[in-house]
Design a protein around this motif. Structure first.
Motif, PDB file in Angstrom:
ATOM      1  N   ILE A   1      -6.245   5.508   8.477  1.00  0.00           N
ATOM      2  CA  ILE A   1      -5.645   6.747   8.036  1.00  0.00           C
ATOM      3  C   ILE A   1      -6.769   7.894   8.084  1.00  0.00           C
ATOM      4  O   ILE A   1      -6.541   9.138   8.743  1.00  0.00           O
ATOM      5  CB  ILE A   1      -5.206   6.698   6.823  1.00  0.00           C
ATOM      6  N   LEU A   2      -8.087   7.545   8.012  1.00  0.00           N
ATOM      7  CA  LEU A   2      -9.106   8.671   8.195  1.00  0.00           C
ATOM      8  C   LEU A   2      -9.257   8.866   9.653  1.00  0.00           C
ATOM      9  O   LEU A   2      -9.783  10.077  10.154  1.00  0.00           O
ATOM     10  CB  LEU A   2     -10.346   8.359   7.314  1.00  0.00           C
ATOM     11  N   HIS A   3      -9.157   8.056  10.556  1.00  0.00           N
ATOM     12  CA  HIS A   3      -9.330   8.056  11.839  1.00  0.00           C
ATOM     13  C   HIS A   3      -8.236   8.909  12.373  1.00  0.00           C
ATOM     14  O   HIS A   3      -8.821   9.659  13.386  1.00  0.00           O
ATOM     15  CB  HIS A   3      -9.274   6.831  12.531  1.00  0.00           C
ATOM     16  N   THR A   4      -7.294   9.100  11.940  1.00  0.00           N
ATOM     17  CA  THR A   4      -6.363  10.278  12.287  1.00  0.00           C
ATOM     18  C   THR A   4      -6.740  11.602  12.279  1.00  0.00           C
ATOM     19  O   THR A   4      -6.322  12.506  12.936  1.00  0.00           O
ATOM     20  CB  THR A   4      -4.711  10.082  11.659  1.00  0.00           C
TER      21      THR A   4
ATOM     22  N   LEU B   1       0.904  -1.320   0.020  1.00  0.00           N
ATOM     23  CA  LEU B   1       0.058   0.002   0.057  1.00  0.00           C
ATOM     24  C   LEU B   1       0.623   1.325   0.084  1.00  0.00           C
ATOM     25  O   LEU B   1       1.860   1.267   0.638  1.00  0.00           O
ATOM     26  CB  LEU B   1      -0.860  -0.049   1.282  1.00  0.00           C
ATOM     27  N   ARG B   2       0.711   2.294  -0.790  1.00  0.00           N
ATOM     28  CA  ARG B   2       1.342   3.676  -0.721  1.00  0.00           C
ATOM     29  C   ARG B   2       0.682   4.477   0.109  1.00  0.00           C
ATOM     30  O   ARG B   2      -0.152   5.340  -0.124  1.00  0.00           O
ATOM     31  CB  ARG B   2       1.107   4.253  -2.233  1.00  0.00           C
ATOM     32  N   LYS B   3       1.389   4.299   1.417  1.00  0.00           N
ATOM     33  CA  LYS B   3       0.580   4.752   2.624  1.00  0.00           C
ATOM     34  C   LYS B   3       0.941   6.369   2.641  1.00  0.00           C
ATOM     35  O   LYS B   3      -0.045   6.962   3.030  1.00  0.00           O
ATOM     36  CB  LYS B   3       1.150   4.308   3.959  1.00  0.00           C
ATOM     37  N   THR B   4       2.199   6.713   2.136  1.00  0.00           N
ATOM     38  CA  THR B   4       2.581   8.440   2.133  1.00  0.00           C
ATOM     39  C   THR B   4       1.414   9.061   1.264  1.00  0.00           C
ATOM     40  O   THR B   4       0.763  10.013   1.525  1.00  0.00           O
ATOM     41  CB  THR B   4       3.679   8.512   1.751  1.00  0.00           C
ATOM     42  N   TRP B   5       1.040   8.387   0.324  1.00  0.00           N
ATOM     43  CA  TRP B   5       0.254   9.255  -0.828  1.00  0.00           C
ATOM     44  C   TRP B   5      -1.322   8.961  -0.205  1.00  0.00           C
ATOM     45  O   TRP B   5      -2.006  10.079  -0.291  1.00  0.00           O
ATOM     46  CB  TRP B   5       0.100   8.351  -2.017  1.00  0.00           C
ATOM     47  N   LEU B   6      -1.633   8.074   0.417  1.00  0.00           N
ATOM     48  CA  LEU B   6      -3.095   7.756   1.039  1.00  0.00           C
ATOM     49  C   LEU B   6      -3.160   8.631   1.967  1.00  0.00           C
ATOM     50  O   LEU B   6      -4.424   9.281   2.239  1.00  0.00           O
ATOM     51  CB  LEU B   6      -3.338   6.482   1.438  1.00  0.00           C
ATOM     52  N   LYS B   7      -1.896   9.048   3.011  1.00  0.00           N
ATOM     53  CA  LYS B   7      -2.268   9.844   3.857  1.00  0.00           C
ATOM     54  C   LYS B   7      -2.541  11.362   3.375  1.00  0.00           C
ATOM     55  O   LYS B   7      -3.263  12.176   4.073  1.00  0.00           O
ATOM     56  CB  LYS B   7      -0.948   9.759   4.866  1.00  0.00           C
ATOM     57  N   SER B   8      -1.857  11.599   2.383  1.00  0.00           N
ATOM     58  CA  SER B   8      -1.807  12.893   1.706  1.00  0.00           C
ATOM     59  C   SER B   8      -3.413  13.064   1.223  1.00  0.00           C
ATOM     60  O   SER B   8      -3.924  14.458   1.460  1.00  0.00           O
ATOM     61  CB  SER B   8      -0.890  13.285   0.815  1.00  0.00           C
ATOM     62  N   LEU B   9      -3.941  12.304   0.398  1.00  0.00           N
ATOM     63  CA  LEU B   9      -5.199  12.154   0.213  1.00  0.00           C
ATOM     64  C   LEU B   9      -6.226  12.430   1.414  1.00  0.00           C
ATOM     65  O   LEU B   9      -7.109  13.161   1.411  1.00  0.00           O
ATOM     66  CB  LEU B   9      -5.724  11.088  -0.727  1.00  0.00           C
ATOM     67  N   ALA B  10      -6.027  11.520   2.518  1.00  0.00           N
ATOM     68  CA  ALA B  10      -6.797  11.774   3.681  1.00  0.00           C
ATOM     69  C   ALA B  10      -6.716  13.103   4.269  1.00  0.00           C
ATOM     70  O   ALA B  10      -7.882  13.799   4.686  1.00  0.00           O
ATOM     71  CB  ALA B  10      -6.414  10.907   4.625  1.00  0.00           C
ATOM     72  N   ALA B  11      -5.674  13.735   4.058  1.00  0.00           N
ATOM     73  CA  ALA B  11      -5.603  15.003   4.675  1.00  0.00           C
ATOM     74  C   ALA B  11      -6.219  16.109   3.788  1.00  0.00           C
ATOM     75  O   ALA B  11      -6.991  17.105   4.309  1.00  0.00           O
ATOM     76  CB  ALA B  11      -4.104  15.577   4.570  1.00  0.00           C
ATOM     77  N   ASP B  12      -6.263  15.899   2.383  1.00  0.00           N
ATOM     78  CA  ASP B  12      -7.232  16.589   1.759  1.00  0.00           C
ATOM     79  C   ASP B  12      -8.677  16.539   2.019  1.00  0.00           C
ATOM     80  O   ASP B  12      -9.162  17.381   2.079  1.00  0.00           O
ATOM     81  CB  ASP B  12      -6.946  16.288   0.136  1.00  0.00           C
ATOM     82  N   ILE B  13      -8.986  15.326   2.106  1.00  0.00           N
ATOM     83  CA  ILE B  13     -10.516  15.135   2.356  1.00  0.00           C
ATOM     84  C   ILE B  13     -10.892  15.582   3.727  1.00  0.00           C
ATOM     85  O   ILE B  13     -11.908  16.114   4.106  1.00  0.00           O
ATOM     86  CB  ILE B  13     -10.714  13.427   2.582  1.00  0.00           C
ATOM     87  N   ALA B  14      -9.961  15.430   4.741  1.00  0.00           N
ATOM     88  CA  ALA B  14     -10.271  16.173   6.085  1.00  0.00           C
ATOM     89  C   ALA B  14     -10.603  17.516   5.998  1.00  0.00           C
ATOM     90  O   ALA B  14     -11.596  18.264   6.434  1.00  0.00           O
ATOM     91  CB  ALA B  14      -9.031  15.882   6.916  1.00  0.00           C
ATOM     92  N   GLU B  15      -9.600  18.283   5.028  1.00  0.00           N
ATOM     93  CA  GLU B  15      -9.963  19.832   4.888  1.00  0.00           C
ATOM     94  C   GLU B  15     -10.949  20.152   4.206  1.00  0.00           C
ATOM     95  O   GLU B  15     -11.982  21.220   4.534  1.00  0.00           O
ATOM     96  CB  GLU B  15      -8.467  20.167   4.020  1.00  0.00           C
ATOM     97  N   LEU B  16     -11.567  19.375   2.885  1.00  0.00           N
ATOM     98  CA  LEU B  16     -12.800  19.406   2.435  1.00  0.00           C
ATOM     99  C   LEU B  16     -14.180  19.186   3.231  1.00  0.00           C
ATOM    100  O   LEU B  16     -14.839  20.088   3.426  1.00  0.00           O
ATOM    101  CB  LEU B  16     -12.751  18.637   1.167  1.00  0.00           C
ATOM    102  N   LYS B  17     -13.757  18.050   4.210  1.00  0.00           N
ATOM    103  CA  LYS B  17     -15.082  18.104   5.095  1.00  0.00           C
ATOM    104  C   LYS B  17     -14.937  19.228   6.302  1.00  0.00           C
ATOM    105  O   LYS B  17     -16.126  19.389   6.608  1.00  0.00           O
ATOM    106  CB  LYS B  17     -14.727  16.624   5.656  1.00  0.00           C
ATOM    107  N   SER B  18     -14.142  19.710   6.475  1.00  0.00           N
ATOM    108  CA  SER B  18     -13.953  20.803   7.492  1.00  0.00           C
ATOM    109  C   SER B  18     -14.870  22.070   6.826  1.00  0.00           C
ATOM    110  O   SER B  18     -15.411  22.909   7.814  1.00  0.00           O
ATOM    111  CB  SER B  18     -12.556  21.277   7.839  1.00  0.00           C
ATOM    112  N   GLN B  19     -14.686  22.050   5.600  1.00  0.00           N
ATOM    113  CA  GLN B  19     -15.464  23.107   4.762  1.00  0.00           C
ATOM    114  C   GLN B  19     -16.984  22.885   4.498  1.00  0.00           C
ATOM    115  O   GLN B  19     -17.622  23.518   3.934  1.00  0.00           O
ATOM    116  CB  GLN B  19     -14.625  23.637   3.529  1.00  0.00           C
ATOM    117  N   GLY B  20     -17.436  21.552   5.098  1.00  0.00           N
ATOM    118  CA  GLY B  20     -18.720  21.257   4.940  1.00  0.00           C
ATOM    119  C   GLY B  20     -19.013  20.466   3.638  1.00  0.00           C
ATOM    120  O   GLY B  20     -20.066  20.071   3.424  1.00  0.00           O
TER     121      GLY B  20
END
Length: 376
Positions: free
Chosen positions: A98-101, A31-50
């Motif tokens: 990763i999303l749990h973080t 699994l490309r964990k570094t890439w997936l972590k970066s995607l999860a960070a993007d998702i978290a930011e978008l979710k924080s905006q609703g």
């Protein structure tokens, strides 16, 4: 960082399709964990905006192969299904962890075509996905490759992602690919290929750029992405094709990384007609010019105007309707299976009544079960 995703195309609900090559290293199978972590960070930011997020992910078979030490280039069906069964656990656990973080809950849903193509199952799956979104979770959708066979599967997650996006009425669908969008020809073959940043309508010329009009039997590549775009835009969902291999791929698109944007149709259809339009066609019929003109005026499709029948569809299955020039004009639910459709092809209604009885329906597709595609 607060404005990294400023407005993000105005989407309120976004479906993201992720391919195996982005999630799994081709050399190691890990699994490309570094890439997936970066995607999860993007998702978290978008979710924080609703924004609400749905993910359609590949990768289960690729991960399962490594865990089970299956090194063959092509796996037989039983081993492929076994790899999927093992890989699905690994993939869902990775997303969950990763999303749990970011204090985001992930919920896994495995689907097969009968779930999205049969109305009752479709509505049940839609309710589950919408409930997860209402509770703030991120649904992770994948085809259930551990039980699906070649005869009962989508075969690619491009079209599955479009089906899911229309199911949950996403404003946008973003397909992360190994290329940065649609070109007039394959850029690795033709150095003069023109990049298309914005596609207002999916014309036969656009389909030809992807290697010809996609059929219900085609697999992979740009062809299935164009077919996915047709499903999405006709249901009012914008679609983006963008290169996904970079870290923080969503942020890259928001900041202007090259991508192709498919403009959604302005017309909003009723939910049932949305479902018909985005159904995976089980076959196709070709009609004559007279039938094409009649359909445009709101009539049902009568067998007398049909000139060819293709596919192995059953009664109630979705079929594509093409005019004599090869342009898809409509989709609808067939009142006949393929064998009976061949039998009534070109016949008048009174002739059909003689074959099947006076109480039988004589339309191939009734207008209530038919959706016209906007003219290209």
């Amino acid at each position: 960082m607060a404005d990294a995703f400023s407005d993000f195309f105005g989407f309120k609900r976004l479906t993201i399709k992720i391919g195996s090559a982005l999630l799994v290293d081709a050399d190691t199978g890990a699994l490309r964990k570094t890439w997936l972590k970066s995607l999860a960070a993007d998702i978290a930011e978008l979710k924080s905006q609703g924004m609400e997020i749905v993910i359609v992910s590949s990768g289960a078979i690729s991960l399962g192969r490594r865990i089970l030490r299956l090194d063959a280039e092509t796996l037989p069906l039983d081993q492929s299904q076994a790899a999927a069964a093992v890989g699905q656990i690994a993939l869902s656990q990775a997303f969950s962890d990763i999303l749990h973080t970011h204090n985001i809950v992930a919920g896994q849903i495995l689907v097969t075509p009968n779930i999205t193509e049969q109305r009752r199952h479709f509505l049940n799956a839609k309710t589950t996905m919408n409930t997860l979104l209402e509770l703030g979770a991120v649904p992770i959708i994948n085809e259930n490759d551990s039980v699906a066979t070649s005869e009962i599967r989508y075969g690619d997650n491009d079209r599955l992602s479009a089906r899911v996006a229309t199911m949950v009425e996403s404003d946008g669908l973003i397909i992360f690919s190994d290329v940065d969008g649609l070109y007039s020809a394959a850029p690795h073959i033709d150095p003069n290929a023109e990049f298309l940043p914005r596609i207002e309508r999916i014309t036969p010329e656009i389909e030809a750029m992807a290697g010809g009009a996609a059929s219900h039997l085609s697999r992979g590549g740009m062809r299935t992405k164009i077919e996915a775009a047709k499903m999405a835009v006709h249901a009012g969902t914008a679609m983006i094709i963008a290169k996904g291999a970079v870290d923080h791929p969503l942020r890259a698109v928001a900041k202007g990384a090259r991508h192709s944007f498919f403009v959604p149709m302005a017309t909003k259809r009723a939910a049932r007609k949305n479902w018909i339009m985005s159904a995976l066609p089980a076959g196709r019929v070709t009609i004559d010019a007279g039938a094409a003109n009649a359909l445009a005026k709101g009539t049902s499709l009568l067998p007398i105007g049909v000139t060819a029948v293709e596919g192995a569809f059953g009664r109630g299955d979705a079929i594509s309707i093409f005019d004599p020039t090869g342009v898809e004009r409509a989709r609808g639910l067939s009142n006949f299976d393929a064998a009976d459709a061949q039998m009534v092809l070109g016949k008048r209604s009174d002739q059909i009544a003689e074959i099947f009885g006076p109480s039988s329906r004589t339309e191939l597709v009734h207008r209530d079960n038919l959706v016209l595609l906007e003219a290209s």
